[in-house]
Design an enzyme around this catalytic site. Structure first.
Site, mmCIF file in Angstrom:
data_model
loop_
_atom_site.group_PDB
_atom_site.id
_atom_site.type_symbol
_atom_site.label_atom_id
_atom_site.label_comp_id
_atom_site.label_asym_id
_atom_site.label_seq_id
_atom_site.Cartn_x
_atom_site.Cartn_y
_atom_site.Cartn_z
ATOM 1 N N THR A 155 -17.849 -0.734 0.627
ATOM 2 C CA THR A 155 -16.981 0.336 0.130
ATOM 3 C C THR A 155 -16.237 0.833 1.369
ATOM 4 O O THR A 155 -16.791 0.771 2.479
ATOM 5 C CB THR A 155 -17.775 1.510 -0.508
ATOM 6 O OG1 THR A 155 -18.560 2.139 0.513
ATOM 7 C CG2 THR A 155 -18.687 1.049 -1.626
ATOM 8 N N HIS A 156 -15.024 1.255 1.207
ATOM 9 C CA HIS A 156 -14.173 1.652 2.357
ATOM 10 C C HIS A 156 -14.023 0.507 3.366
ATOM 11 O O HIS A 156 -13.782 0.749 4.543
ATOM 12 C CB HIS A 156 -14.724 2.885 3.080
ATOM 13 C CG HIS A 156 -15.098 4.024 2.180
ATOM 14 N ND1 HIS A 156 -14.244 5.070 1.913
ATOM 15 C CD2 HIS A 156 -16.227 4.250 1.460
ATOM 16 C CE1 HIS A 156 -14.848 5.921 1.072
ATOM 17 N NE2 HIS A 156 -16.047 5.430 0.780
ATOM 18 N N SER A 277 1.029 -23.852 11.419
ATOM 19 C CA SER A 277 2.098 -23.138 12.109
ATOM 20 C C SER A 277 2.942 -24.132 12.884
ATOM 21 O O SER A 277 2.439 -25.136 13.387
ATOM 22 C CB SER A 277 1.481 -22.109 13.066
ATOM 23 O OG SER A 277 2.375 -21.821 14.119
ATOM 24 N N LYS A 283 -3.562 -23.032 13.946
ATOM 25 C CA LYS A 283 -3.493 -22.178 12.770
ATOM 26 C C LYS A 283 -3.789 -22.888 11.454
ATOM 27 O O LYS A 283 -3.408 -24.030 11.245
ATOM 28 C CB LYS A 283 -2.095 -21.567 12.670
ATOM 29 C CG LYS A 283 -1.828 -20.550 13.758
ATOM 30 C CD LYS A 283 -2.507 -19.247 13.458
ATOM 31 C CE LYS A 283 -1.463 -18.286 12.936
ATOM 32 N NZ LYS A 283 -2.076 -17.070 12.475
ATOM 33 N N GLU A 290 -1.438 -15.327 0.286
ATOM 34 C CA GLU A 290 -0.429 -14.361 0.750
ATOM 35 C C GLU A 290 0.758 -14.314 -0.214
ATOM 36 O O GLU A 290 1.271 -13.249 -0.551
ATOM 37 C CB GLU A 290 0.048 -14.734 2.144
ATOM 38 C CG GLU A 290 -1.043 -14.602 3.198
ATOM 39 C CD GLU A 290 -0.639 -15.295 4.478
ATOM 40 O OE1 GLU A 290 0.245 -14.792 5.180
ATOM 41 O OE2 GLU A 290 -1.207 -16.374 4.770
ATOM 42 N N LYS A 325 15.665 -10.364 -20.578
ATOM 43 C CA LYS A 325 15.211 -11.745 -20.466
ATOM 44 C C LYS A 325 14.868 -12.173 -19.043
ATOM 45 O O LYS A 325 13.830 -12.799 -18.802
ATOM 46 C CB LYS A 325 16.261 -12.676 -21.075
ATOM 47 C CG LYS A 325 16.229 -12.649 -22.589
ATOM 48 C CD LYS A 325 17.367 -13.383 -23.183
ATOM 49 C CE LYS A 325 18.330 -12.570 -23.987
ATOM 50 N NZ LYS A 325 18.120 -11.172 -24.230
HETATM 51 N N1 ARG Z 1 22.951 -12.275 -25.547
HETATM 52 C C1 ARG Z 1 22.606 -11.100 -26.276
HETATM 53 C C2 ARG Z 1 21.296 -10.545 -25.755
HETATM 54 O O1 ARG Z 1 20.641 -11.237 -25.073
HETATM 55 C C3 ARG Z 1 22.471 -11.414 -27.728
HETATM 56 C C4 ARG Z 1 22.686 -10.250 -28.641
HETATM 57 C C5 ARG Z 1 24.101 -9.845 -28.577
HETATM 58 N N2 ARG Z 1 24.444 -8.914 -29.607
HETATM 59 C C6 ARG Z 1 25.594 -8.256 -29.600
HETATM 60 N N3 ARG Z 1 25.817 -7.456 -30.559
HETATM 61 N N4 ARG Z 1 26.493 -8.420 -28.662
HETATM 62 O O2 ARG Z 1 20.926 -9.413 -26.003
#
Ligand code: ARG
Length: 460
Positions: A155-156, A277, A283, A290, A325
């Protein structure tokens, strides 16, 4: 390519905006989900008589052909397309003519993209869970091998009490097990079918939403169209689970890095999982650990990024949400690289039992047990703690260990000491006597491993 929405506009989009808003460079990986979702939608439209059977069949056949080409690596993606949804629809219409123009009946890109991302997120959760289960199986195996491998617990980052390597590894098992549950939850969160939400207010067509959910194997359908197109919680669930998983990996990595140092010298990484290295010939660096520790930062960034994107958005869909996304894919890709590398690195690491044992004997890790011994002889714990502390102080000054003290010296500190003190404070007895649930005693840890294997079998 002419925009599918060009009707309302008097001139083409400026090239700057085209480039700025296009998501196809990163959302093309949704193509499989997009096409599969469209096949389900078209099938349902045909079944409901919203489009003719003939059109539905043409659409489905055309989409299947697109998918087959994509899977064969023969589909050329038009990087000029606005997004993957527009690309697929335009390509389909180019190939099958008018029927293609009927695919989007009763659908908006807003519910379409929500569907695609949910489908992708389900796959991602399943993949990550599979990778985690591999790591968990390895941890159970290693813990079993090392149920008797005594080491110092800290611990610590100061030596605390003796434990075993098996016990230490099973602590990580518990963390990664909870990670599996978090990804199972993220799966459930994604497993709700949004198609039929339309742009935001549903649609007037008699869609059969349950049927689409059935074709695409969704557990339920979204209950509110505005939420259906606006919700990205399921990605935040994924990113939260991803962040916590990376945090666990990162802590483990930090320990392996420490243990690989000359100062600890208790873990020897396989040559295949360490790097050298360019200047220092001696090394052997724990780069895999890491980098994993470092990549934790980017996954946290992905989570914070999307949380921040979402925080000010009025209902319903806003283009800001297109930013979901890259964060999601980045976290997913990072995990998909980190987990197998980490697992193999761990599998091939050699733990030095001799050094672990030697190190456990240093730093008075048995001082608590010495106090507990006195408690067993009727001494109140506070007094026993004080006696033990004073003996540790004496040993520190004289550079000795508690087991090196003679019985006379011990008796001088407290008359309750007897000859059996030496076995009571051996590392083995410190560990073996902690057999309560959750303790490090080998039999307790082996029981925990047994229960864990049952859990693993139920989650495969
Ligand atoms: N490429 C857009 C997205 O990833 C798709 C939806 C677009 N919808 C719109 N009403 N322009 O969100």
């Amino acid at each position: 390519m002419t925009k599918l929405w060009a009707g309302r506009f008097a001139k083409p989009t400026d090239a700057l905006l085209d480039d700025f808003q296009s998501s196809i460079p990163f959302d093309q990986r949704l193509l499989r989900c997009d096409v599969t979702g469209s096949i389900a939608h078209a099938t349902m439209l045909g079944e409901q008589g919203i489009i003719s059977d003939e059109d539905a069949e043409k659409i489905v056949a055309g989409l299947k052909e697109i998918l087959a080409q994509y899977d064969a690596g023969q589909l050329e993606i038009d990087m000029g397309a606005e997004d993957v949804h527009m690309f697929v629809e335009a390509l389909l219409t180019e190939r099958i003519g008018d029927a293609g123009k009927r695919l989007h009946t009763g659908r908006s890109r807003n519910d379409q993209v929500a569907l695609d991302v949910r489908m992708y997120a389900r796959e991602a959760c399943t993949t990550v869970k599979g990778l985690l289960l591999k790591l968990l199986n390895l941890l159970a195996d290693l813990a079993e091998d090392h149920s008797q491998t005594i080491m110092a617990g800290y611990t610590h980052l100061q030596k605390a009490q003796p434990v075993t390597l098996g016990f230490h590894l099973m602590a990580y098992f518990q963390m990664f097990k909870r990670d599996v549950v978090r990804f199972e939850h993220a799966f459930e969160a994604a497993d709700v079918m949004p198609l039929g939400s339309g742009a935001l207010a549903g649609t007037t067509y008699p869609l059969n939403r349950a049927r689409v959910a059935e074709i695409l194997d969704f557990s339920e359908v979204t209950d509110n169209a505005m939420d259906g197109v606006s919700d990205r919680d399921f990605l935040l669930d994924f990113l939260s689970a991803a962040s916590i998983l990376m945090m666990h990996l990162s802590r483990f990595c930090e320990e392996l890095i420490l243990w690989s140092s000359t100062e600890f010298g208790t873990a020897i990484m396989d040559d295949g999982f360490a790097t050298g290295s360019s200047i220092m010939p001696q090394k052997k660096n724990p780069d895999a650990c890491e980098l994993t520790r470092g990549k934790t930062g980017r996954v946290y960034g992905d989570l914070m990024g999307l949380l921040t994107v979402m925080k000010g958005l009025p209902l319903a869909y806003n283009k800001d949400m297109q930013e979901d996304k890259e964060a999601f894919f980045d976290a997913y890709d990072t995990i998909v690289k980190c987990l197998p590398t980490f697992t193999e690195m761990l599998r091939t690491t050699n733990f030095r039992k001799d050094k672990l044992y030697e190190s456990a004997g240093l730093g008075f890790t048995n001082a608590t047990d010495l106090a507990d011994y006195l408690v067993g002889k009727g001494v109140p714990f506070r007094d026993a703690h004080h006696v033990s502390g004073s003996l540790v102080g004496k040993c520190v000054r004289e550079n000795r260990a508690l087991v090196d003290l003679t019985l006379d010296e011990l008796k001088a500190a407290h008359p309750a000491f007897e000859e059996d003190i030496y076995t009571a404070i051996s590392l083995e007895s410190c560990v073996n006597r902690r057999k309560l649930i959750g303790g490090p005693a080998p039999e307790t840890v082996l029981n925990s491993i047994r229960r864990s294997r049952v859990w693993l079998a139920a989650h495969e």
